[in-house]
Design an enzyme around this catalytic site. Structure first.
Site, mmCIF file in Angstrom:
data_model
loop_
_atom_site.group_PDB
_atom_site.id
_atom_site.type_symbol
_atom_site.label_atom_id
_atom_site.label_comp_id
_atom_site.label_asym_id
_atom_site.label_seq_id
_atom_site.Cartn_x
_atom_site.Cartn_y
_atom_site.Cartn_z
ATOM 1 N N ASN A 106 0.826 -1.212 0.000
ATOM 2 C CA ASN A 106 0.000 0.000 0.000
ATOM 3 C C ASN A 106 0.855 1.254 0.000
ATOM 4 O O ASN A 106 1.929 1.293 0.585
ATOM 5 C CB ASN A 106 -0.939 0.002 1.208
ATOM 6 C CG ASN A 106 -1.911 -1.165 1.152
ATOM 7 O OD1 ASN A 106 -2.036 -1.804 0.118
ATOM 8 N ND2 ASN A 106 -2.577 -1.439 2.249
ATOM 9 N N ASP A 108 -0.593 4.211 0.960
ATOM 10 C CA ASP A 108 -1.402 5.207 1.675
ATOM 11 C C ASP A 108 -0.834 5.637 3.035
ATOM 12 O O ASP A 108 -1.380 6.544 3.675
ATOM 13 C CB ASP A 108 -2.847 4.704 1.840
ATOM 14 C CG ASP A 108 -2.933 3.343 2.548
ATOM 15 O OD1 ASP A 108 -2.043 3.030 3.366
ATOM 16 O OD2 ASP A 108 -3.900 2.606 2.267
ATOM 17 N N HIS A 123 5.827 -0.749 -2.793
ATOM 18 C CA HIS A 123 5.395 0.031 -3.967
ATOM 19 C C HIS A 123 5.461 1.540 -3.722
ATOM 20 O O HIS A 123 4.729 2.297 -4.354
ATOM 21 C CB HIS A 123 3.976 -0.401 -4.389
ATOM 22 C CG HIS A 123 3.906 -1.819 -4.881
ATOM 23 N ND1 HIS A 123 2.735 -2.535 -4.970
ATOM 24 C CD2 HIS A 123 4.893 -2.650 -5.328
ATOM 25 C CE1 HIS A 123 2.996 -3.750 -5.441
ATOM 26 N NE2 HIS A 123 4.290 -3.849 -5.655
ATOM 27 N N CYS A 131 11.505 13.762 -9.391
ATOM 28 C CA CYS A 131 11.578 14.147 -10.795
ATOM 29 C C CYS A 131 11.681 12.904 -11.685
ATOM 30 O O CYS A 131 12.521 12.035 -11.444
ATOM 31 C CB CYS A 131 12.803 15.047 -11.012
ATOM 32 S SG CYS A 131 13.091 15.400 -12.769
ATOM 33 N N CYS A 134 15.527 13.489 -13.624
ATOM 34 C CA CYS A 134 16.806 13.392 -12.885
ATOM 35 C C CYS A 134 16.663 12.649 -11.556
ATOM 36 O O CYS A 134 17.657 12.427 -10.872
ATOM 37 C CB CYS A 134 17.421 14.764 -12.663
ATOM 38 S SG CYS A 134 16.589 15.763 -11.399
ATOM 39 N N CYS A 158 16.173 20.334 -13.371
ATOM 40 C CA CYS A 158 16.314 19.985 -14.795
ATOM 41 C C CYS A 158 15.060 20.298 -15.611
ATOM 42 O O CYS A 158 15.049 20.064 -16.825
ATOM 43 C CB CYS A 158 16.688 18.515 -14.938
ATOM 44 S SG CYS A 158 15.305 17.397 -14.680
ATOM 45 N N SER A 197 -4.863 -9.414 -3.498
ATOM 46 C CA SER A 197 -5.310 -10.400 -4.488
ATOM 47 C C SER A 197 -4.153 -11.293 -4.923
ATOM 48 O O SER A 197 -4.364 -12.290 -5.602
ATOM 49 C CB SER A 197 -5.898 -9.690 -5.703
ATOM 50 O OG SER A 197 -4.896 -8.885 -6.308
ATOM 51 N N ASN A 221 -8.698 -12.764 4.006
ATOM 52 C CA ASN A 221 -9.310 -12.124 2.833
ATOM 53 C C ASN A 221 -10.745 -12.633 2.718
ATOM 54 O O ASN A 221 -10.957 -13.839 2.791
ATOM 55 C CB ASN A 221 -8.505 -12.503 1.562
ATOM 56 C CG ASN A 221 -8.786 -11.575 0.404
ATOM 57 O OD1 ASN A 221 -9.931 -11.308 0.082
ATOM 58 N ND2 ASN A 221 -7.728 -11.094 -0.228
ATOM 59 N N PRO A 222 -11.724 -11.754 2.558
ATOM 60 C CA PRO A 222 -13.101 -12.248 2.439
ATOM 61 C C PRO A 222 -13.350 -13.005 1.143
ATOM 62 O O PRO A 222 -14.344 -13.721 1.022
ATOM 63 C CB PRO A 222 -13.954 -10.970 2.494
ATOM 64 C CG PRO A 222 -13.027 -9.849 2.159
ATOM 65 C CD PRO A 222 -11.647 -10.283 2.530
#
Ligand code: BJW
Ligand code: ZN
Length: 257
Positions: A106, A108, A123, A131, A134, A158, A197, A221-222
């Site tokens: 996540n 967030d 992630h 940037c 650069c 830049c 997932s 996980n549901p």
């Protein structure tokens, strides 16, 4: 009312090395949309147009505005009971000399907001920017009170376009984060996969690496996922309910040991 087997509670209360991988599902109960659920982001938007460098170069303003809209959501929500249970579990294991590694896909920052420490972000995050040319960090931050920024700011060094500090498709994950996550997966006794997932690699490979190395693999996980069939224990419930219930059962079990 959730009940967990004595066997599972025994393993959890005696284990010393725990690794946890989370995905968008853990933030769903906070009001952050997931990607691949029927009402998820990829039901309305095309991943290759919004979460790739090619997409950004083709339509920078659209991609920038999409991230600004998601920042607005992230800015307005709070961690939920699932995030909090992981904070408490981390504390509980560490107080007993154990190791609890939280790995998240996540962006967030809700785990950190809840109080988890040393979170491994595979992630990146949606708050920071850098940037695209650069690679230097850029100071721009979304704030709800400032006027909307409708196009990527320009790099002071830049002139390149500024982008969010997330990992897009086709981009390498931060090497230190990936290495730390793989080490935790290979050495833990219990590996949790929560609210993902398990469609996106290399993150999706971590639970399988952990299981191959001998860990008990628990999925929360549901819904069924790409890796449900490999799970030793499958807790089919929303994480905001299942994790507090599981931790409460662990404490109850520990008190009578
Ligand atoms: C609940 C719930 C509740 C709901 N409680 N649960 C091997 C094979 C095939 C392809 C590849 C491969 N290796 C690499 C690739 C390519 C690619 C990939 O994996 N593609 C697949 C899709 C096929 N991977 C990459 O490109 C990665 N980079 C890479 O490998 O670099 C090396 C390389 C480079 C060049 C060439 C080759 C190799 C980078 C991946 C980056 C992913 N980025 C995104 C966007 C981030 C930025 C942003 O936020 O905008 O990351 S995509 C998106 O998916 C996001 C997420 O982190 C990620 C995972 O999604 P997640 O978290 O699992 O969410 P969902 O929606 O899928 O699932 C939610 C789950 O929650 C569901 O199961 C629900 O049931 C559940 N749920 N409510 C608990 N209350
Ligand atoms: Zn630059």
């Amino acid at each position: 009312m959730y009940t967990f087997s004595d066997n599972l509670l025994h393993t959890l209360t005696t284990a010393r090395k725990i690794a946890v991988l989370t995905g968008a599902g853990i933030s769903a109960e906070s009001g952050v949309a997931t990607f691949r659920d029927p009402d998820g982001l990829w039901a309305k938007f095309r991943p290759e147009e919004l979460a790739s460098m090619d997409g950004f170069l083709k339509n920078p303003n659209m991609v920038w505005e999409w991230y600004e809209a998601r920042r607005k959501v992230v800015d307005s929500v709070k961690p939920n009971a699932g995030h909090t249970a992981l904070v408490e579990m981390q504390k509980w294991y560490e107080e007993r000399g154990g190791r609890f590694t939280l790995i998240t896909q996540n962006v967030d920052r809700l785990h950190q907001q809840a109080g988890s420490h040393d979170v491994i972000e595979l992630h990146g995050n949606i708050i920071d920017n850098y940037c695209s040319r650069c690679k230097k960090p850029h100071e721009y931050r979304y704030t709800s009170t400032a006027p909307n920024v409708k196009e990527p700011p320009r790099c002071t060094y830049c002139g390149g376009m500024i982008r969010p500090a997330v990992v897009w498709f086709g981009e390498m994950l931060p090497p230190d984060a990936l290495e730390a996550a793989q080490e935790a997966a290979e050495t833990c006794e219990v590996f949790f996969s929560i609210g993902t997932s398990a469609e996106v690699y290399p993150a999706a490979g971590l639970p399988i690496e952990a299981k191959r190395a001998g860990a008990l693999f628990i999925e929360v996980n549901p819904n069924q996922t790409a890796i449900t069939r490999f799970a030793d224990v499958s807790i089919s419930a929303p994480s905001g309910e299942a994790l507090p219930a599981l931790f409460a059962s662990m404490l109850a079990k520990n008190n009578i040991l």
